[in-house]
Design a protein around this motif. Structure first.
Motif, PDB file in Angstrom:
ATOM      1  N   ASP A 332       3.477   5.830  -0.087  1.00 52.07           N
ATOM      2  CA  ASP A 332       2.650   7.206   0.108  1.00 52.07           C
ATOM      3  C   ASP A 332       1.420   6.920   0.758  1.00 52.07           C
ATOM      4  N   MET A 334      -1.046   5.278  -0.691  1.00 59.10           N
ATOM      5  CA  MET A 334      -1.881   5.281  -2.186  1.00 59.10           C
ATOM      6  C   MET A 334      -2.009   3.816  -2.443  1.00 59.10           C
ATOM      7  N   ARG A 339      -2.453   2.718   5.042  1.00 65.12           N
ATOM      8  CA  ARG A 339      -3.110   3.853   4.514  1.00 65.12           C
ATOM      9  C   ARG A 339      -3.681   4.652   6.081  1.00 65.12           C
ATOM     10  N   THR A 347      -2.465  15.602   1.331  1.00 68.82           N
ATOM     11  CA  THR A 347      -1.245  15.793   2.202  1.00 68.82           C
ATOM     12  C   THR A 347      -1.359  15.145   3.419  1.00 68.82           C
ATOM     13  N   TYR A 350      -0.751  11.306   3.182  1.00 66.45           N
ATOM     14  CA  TYR A 350       0.765  11.159   2.932  1.00 66.45           C
ATOM     15  C   TYR A 350       1.558  11.424   4.349  1.00 66.45           C
ATOM     16  N   GLU A 351       1.117  12.418   5.113  1.00 63.80           N
ATOM     17  CA  GLU A 351       1.853  12.759   6.215  1.00 63.80           C
ATOM     18  C   GLU A 351       1.401  11.679   7.277  1.00 63.80           C
ATOM     19  N   SER A 353       0.270   8.700   6.999  1.00 64.22           N
ATOM     20  CA  SER A 353       0.855   7.204   6.554  1.00 64.22           C
ATOM     21  C   SER A 353       2.272   7.156   6.822  1.00 64.22           C
ATOM     22  N   ARG A 354       3.171   8.125   6.347  1.00 59.06           N
ATOM     23  CA  ARG A 354       4.539   8.012   6.663  1.00 59.06           C
ATOM     24  C   ARG A 354       4.905   8.235   7.991  1.00 59.06           C
TER      25      ARG A 354
END
Length: 494
Positions: A332, A334, A339, A347, A350-351, A353-354
């Motif tokens: 994620d 983190m 990162r 949010t 997360y979005e 990075s993925r």
């Protein structure tokens, strides 16, 4: 011995040469390091070479041997699939999202190999998170199969996800390699590269320190040059591990003791459901030939039925992505790895990075997995797939009342060209048609190179056994290996 003589040795041949002091571990490691330097820019089998570490481990091995303290694998130069955590050495699982992660711990399988004296040459390329059948989803780019179709220069896939492991063994860039198999990722690349690959019983090898794809299906195993080499490696890799709750608390037999045993009287099942539409003639003929070899060795052949086989691929491509979507939720941006800050909100981190960290195939499987686990669809898809899985396991249980092992093709074709199936995920998934049932039922399966197609590319035969009966597979695998007398090697074009 010349450098090519050294890299051309089998694992058993190398261990014998080391024991007889005809070669040192340092000479063996150096020969492989030199071979990798020449071949890897063309094959892309290694994503990280560790020559300094290899020579340091080799020197320590030579010292142990001089003191009379050599282990079963002392001085053996091996390649490690980049799915296995190696302490102090970058481990990425072929993904950008893990980034430059350097584990502070060692996977149990690799720890077992180092305990027995093995030497690490480097980390091997693989499909991202082991999701793929052609090694084209790797963040490091595809591996190129050392084999070429006769008269063609087109680059071919070595299979996946353990494409780096298979290509490195086939091209003599290591004596053997660790690999992992979730739906065929040891056996299919072995078939595509003329090598031997065994997926042991689920729980035979610890999963601790192996980056998870689908926890109820993943299993480590070796890719090697011969059946005997695979038996030697599996003995060291296997063993109970308290750190893995799915590890089986059973004794690890000396798998080499099963080689050369007479297979007379063993009953071999030929599942009629594996004769699929569109199977190439060459694959069907090789299968028939395999039946004849086993018959000639004194085995009894019986046609059997595994009626739920046709549902295996759909069930697998629901269960595996479901487990993947759960396992990959930890990435994620983190705690470690890539990162991407985006606009700075949680949010968005997360979005972003993925989105940037995961490749297309991994995203596809996470989306499928999240969908089949979502409210309203869980019963219709995931629960139903689990019931089908049980039926598949029941089919095997019933068949193993009548026979001791099954013989099938390993893959529905020889190696195909890189780029051929990238745009059609379903065509790619069909590569696993003969292998996924074994993972769903937790059984052992071995692929043995048994012939070549019209273009001179290797084809493999698969033997499937009862749970924890790898011994019978090694006995039968040795028989097939001897009868096939497969001596073909890829011509060096690199």
């Amino acid at each position: 011995m010349s450098a090519s003589d050294l890299t051309g040795l089998t694992l058993k041949g190398a261990l014998d040469a080391l024991a007889e002091k005809r070669v040192s571990a340092v000479e063996l490691a150096q020969a492989h390091i030199d071979a990798i330097a020449v071949a890897n820019p063309h094959l892309n089998a290694y994503v990280l070479e560790t020559p300094d570490k290899a020579l340091e481990m080799a020197r320590a091995s030579d010292d142990r041997r001089a003191r009379g303290e050599a282990g079963p694998l002392d001085g053996a130069s091996l390649g490690i699939k980049d799915l296995f955590a190696t302490k102090g050495v970058r481990s990425t699982a072929g993904s950008k999202i893990i980034g430059e992660f350097i584990p502070p711990y060692e996977s149990t399988v690799t720890a077992n190999l180092w305990r027995d004296g093995a030497v690490m040459l480097g980390k091997l390329n693989m499909d991202e998170f082991a999701m793929g059948s052609s090694n084209e989803t790797s963040a490091f780019g595809p591996v190129v199969n050392p084999w070429k179709t006769r008269g063609s220069n087109q680059p071919l896939t070595p299979g996946g996800s353990s494409g780096g492991s298979a290509a490195a063994v086939a091209a003599d860039l290591c004596l053997g390699a660790t690999a992992s198999d979730t739906g065929g990722s040891i056996r299919q690349p072995a078939a595509f590269t003329g090598t031997v690959g065994i997926k042991p019983t689920y729980g035979r090898c610890s999963r601790y320190g192996i980056v998870a794809f689908a926890s109820s299906l993943d299993q480590a195993g070796p890719i090697a040059k011969t059946v005997e080499d695979a038996a030697i490696l599996l003995r060291s890799m296997a063993g109970h591990d308290a750190k893995d709750s799915t590890s089986l608390d059973v004794e690890t037999p000396d798998f080499t003791s099963f080689l050369g045993k007479s297979p007379k009287g063993l009953r071999i099942g030929v599942p009629k459901e594996y004769r699929i539409d569109g199977m190439p003639d060459e694959v069907a003929k090789l299968w028939d030939q395999g039946v004849e070899w086993l018959k000639a060795a004194g085995c009894e052949i019986k046609t059997v039925s595994l009626p739920h086989t046709k549902y295996a691929l759909p069930a697998y491509y629901i269960i595996a992505p479901a487990e993947a979507s759960s396992n990959l939720a930890r990435y994620d941006g983190m705690r470690f790895g890539l990162r991407e800050l985006g606009n700075g909100t949680l949010t968005d981190v997360y979005e972003q990075s993925r989105a940037k960290g995961f490749g297309e195939e991994v995203k596809r499987r996470i989306l499928i997995g999240t969908y089949v686990l979502s409210a309203g669809y869980y019963d219709a898809y995931y629960l139903k797939a689990q019931k089908v899985r049980q039926r598949i396991a029941d089919d095997f249980d019933a068949v193993f009342q009548e026979v001791d092992a099954l013989l099938t093709p390993t893959a529905p074709s020889a190696a195909f060209a890189l780029g051929d199936r990238v745009s059609d995920p379903v065509a790619m998934y069909l590569n696993d048609v003969f292998t996924v049932t074994v993972n769903l039922a937790g059984l052992p399966g071995i692929s043995i190179p048994a012939g070549v197609d019209a273009g001179g590319l290797p084809l493999g035969l698969q033997l499937i056994g009862r749970a924890l009966d790898e011994g019978t597979l090694f006995t039968l695998g040795g028989v097939v290996e001897q009868a096939a007398a497969f001596r073909a090697k890829p011509e060096r074009w690199w």
